[in-house]
Design a protein around this motif. Structure first.
Motif, short mmCIF file in Angstrom:
data_model
loop_
_atom_site.label_atom_id
_atom_site.label_comp_id
_atom_site.label_asym_id
_atom_site.label_seq_id
_atom_site.Cartn_x
_atom_site.Cartn_y
_atom_site.Cartn_z
N TYR A 39 9.97 16.86 6.94
CA TYR A 39 9.04 16.88 5.81
C TYR A 39 7.64 16.42 6.25
N GLY A 40 7.27 16.77 7.48
CA GLY A 40 5.98 16.37 8.00
C GLY A 40 6.08 15.10 8.83
N GLU A 41 4.95 14.60 9.26
CA GLU A 41 4.96 13.43 10.13
C GLU A 41 5.35 12.16 9.40
N GLY A 42 5.09 12.09 8.12
CA GLY A 42 5.39 10.88 7.37
C GLY A 42 4.40 9.78 7.68
N SER A 43 4.38 8.78 6.82
CA SER A 43 3.45 7.66 7.01
C SER A 43 4.13 6.31 6.89
N GLU A 44 5.46 6.30 6.75
CA GLU A 44 6.17 5.03 6.60
C GLU A 44 7.54 5.14 7.25
N SER A 45 8.03 4.02 7.78
CA SER A 45 9.37 3.96 8.36
C SER A 45 10.34 3.41 7.34
N LEU A 46 11.62 3.63 7.60
CA LEU A 46 12.63 3.09 6.69
C LEU A 46 12.58 1.56 6.70
N LEU A 47 12.32 0.97 7.85
CA LEU A 47 12.24 -0.49 7.92
C LEU A 47 11.09 -1.04 7.08
N GLY A 48 10.01 -0.28 6.99
CA GLY A 48 8.87 -0.73 6.21
C GLY A 48 8.97 -0.40 4.74
N LEU A 49 9.92 0.46 4.38
CA LEU A 49 10.01 0.93 3.00
C LEU A 49 10.31 -0.17 1.98
N SER A 51 9.38 -3.27 1.57
CA SER A 51 8.19 -3.99 1.10
C SER A 51 7.27 -3.07 0.32
N VAL A 52 7.13 -1.81 0.77
CA VAL A 52 6.30 -0.85 0.06
C VAL A 52 6.89 -0.58 -1.33
N LEU A 53 8.20 -0.45 -1.38
CA LEU A 53 8.88 -0.20 -2.65
C LEU A 53 8.64 -1.36 -3.62
N SER A 86 12.18 -8.58 1.07
CA SER A 86 11.39 -7.86 0.06
C SER A 86 11.97 -7.98 -1.34
N GLY A 87 13.15 -8.59 -1.47
CA GLY A 87 13.77 -8.70 -2.78
C GLY A 87 14.25 -7.38 -3.33
N HIS A 257 4.54 18.94 -7.02
CA HIS A 257 3.47 18.21 -7.71
C HIS A 257 4.09 17.40 -8.85
N PRO A 258 3.57 16.23 -9.17
CA PRO A 258 2.47 15.54 -8.51
C PRO A 258 2.91 14.90 -7.19
N SER A 259 2.24 13.85 -6.75
CA SER A 259 2.66 13.15 -5.54
C SER A 259 3.96 12.41 -5.80
N GLU A 260 4.61 11.95 -4.74
CA GLU A 260 5.90 11.28 -4.90
C GLU A 260 5.79 10.02 -5.76
N TRP A 261 4.84 9.16 -5.47
CA TRP A 261 4.73 7.93 -6.26
C TRP A 261 4.37 8.24 -7.71
N ALA A 262 3.51 9.23 -7.92
CA ALA A 262 3.13 9.59 -9.29
C ALA A 262 4.32 10.18 -10.04
#
Length: 276
Positions: A39-49, A51-53, A86-87, A257-262
């Motif tokens: 799905y493309g290069e991506g911008s986040e790793s599973l390990l970092g997800l 905290s982002v979540l 990250s809780g 559409h829209p973006s994933e977070w949206a």
């Protein structure tokens, strides 16, 4: 579970563009294949997800098995630590391959899935989702499914990880077979009910039939030109609630559409508005 944001979870499937990379399964081994930018290069790793979540206000996560880049004990421990820090609760490990009803490779796939159930245990997941079968629901195929699911439950005996299956693929393509399989398993395997897997004129009636025994839900909405189909989504959430469903709703988003977070935000806000 209280009717609140605690009833909202997110699947890594819904963030596949953010993660980008997937790791192919090899059913003949426990090896993880080289990553592919599916799905493309991506911008986040599973390990970092985790905290982002959490920063986006989500605290329950489902991980699809093909997003795991390693089964090494150190990596699994690091992922478990990141979730804890990250809780974020690991609600479910979604074991996304294998066919326990395959007349030739069913035993192989059952053993492979059993290894992934162990991974769910290592990660401290609450649940592990297993595909009940990809064969048409003949009596023999149903028997093979029930036998294999019993074997998996036996191997997982004493664990805190709850095994669940989903109304997905040909075997569990009707409420009648869902009920038969679960009845024969006598509570040893639970149900994850997916709102988006069934279509047709009897969709709502069929979903209502199985939601009385659902423990988890994949809450996928349809989007048209970036707009959520509120009529369909509302009907699905209503039938789940009317059936007495009290579990979490895992947001499933895969529209362009829209973006994933949206898109996730639209789904979350809509569900919460119906739970007030």
């Amino acid at each position: 579970m209280a009717q609140s944001a605690d009833r909202i979870a997110v699947s890594t499937w819904s963030l596949h563009r953010l993660l980008g990379t997937t790791y192919p399964h090899d059913l003949d081994s426990a090896d993880i294949g080289p990553g592919e930018d599916t799905y493309g290069e991506g911008s986040e790793s599973l390990l970092g997800l985790p905290s982002v979540l959490a920063n986006h206000g989500y605290h329950r996560l489902e991980i699809v098995s093909f997003h795991m880049r390693s089964l090494d004990a150190v990596y699994l421990a690091e992922l478990r630590d990141q979730l804890k820090v990250s809780g974020v609760t690991l609600q479910t490990l979604l074991i996304d391959a294998g066919d326990i009803t395959d007349p030739v490779n069913g035993a192989r796939d059952t053993a492979w899935i059993s290894g992934w159930v162990e991974v769910a245990n290592e990660l401290g997941a609450e649940n592990a989702r297993i595909i009940a079968g990809k064969q048409p629901p003949t009596p023999d195929a149903i028997d093979r499914s029930v036998t294999a699911l019993r074997q998996l439950a036996d191997r997982n005996a004493g664990s805190s990880v709850r095994l669940v299956t989903e109304n997905w693929f040909p075997l569990l393509s009707s409420p009648q077979v869902v009920h038969e399989v679960l009845d024969r398993l006598e509570g040893r395997v639970g149900l994850l009910a997916d709102l988006g897997n069934w279509t047709g004129e009897d969709k709502y009636e069929a979903l209502a039939s199985i939601f009385r025994r659902a423990e988890l839900c994949h809450a996928k909405a349809s989007f048209v030109s970036g707009q959520l189909d509120e009529a369909d989504y509302g009907a699905c959430i209503a039938l789940a609630e009317d059936a007495g469903y009290t579990g979490p709703y895992t947001l499933i988003f895969d529209a362009d559409h829209p973006s994933e977070w949206a898109g996730l935000s639209l789904e979350r806000d809509f569900i919460l508005s119906r739970l007030e």
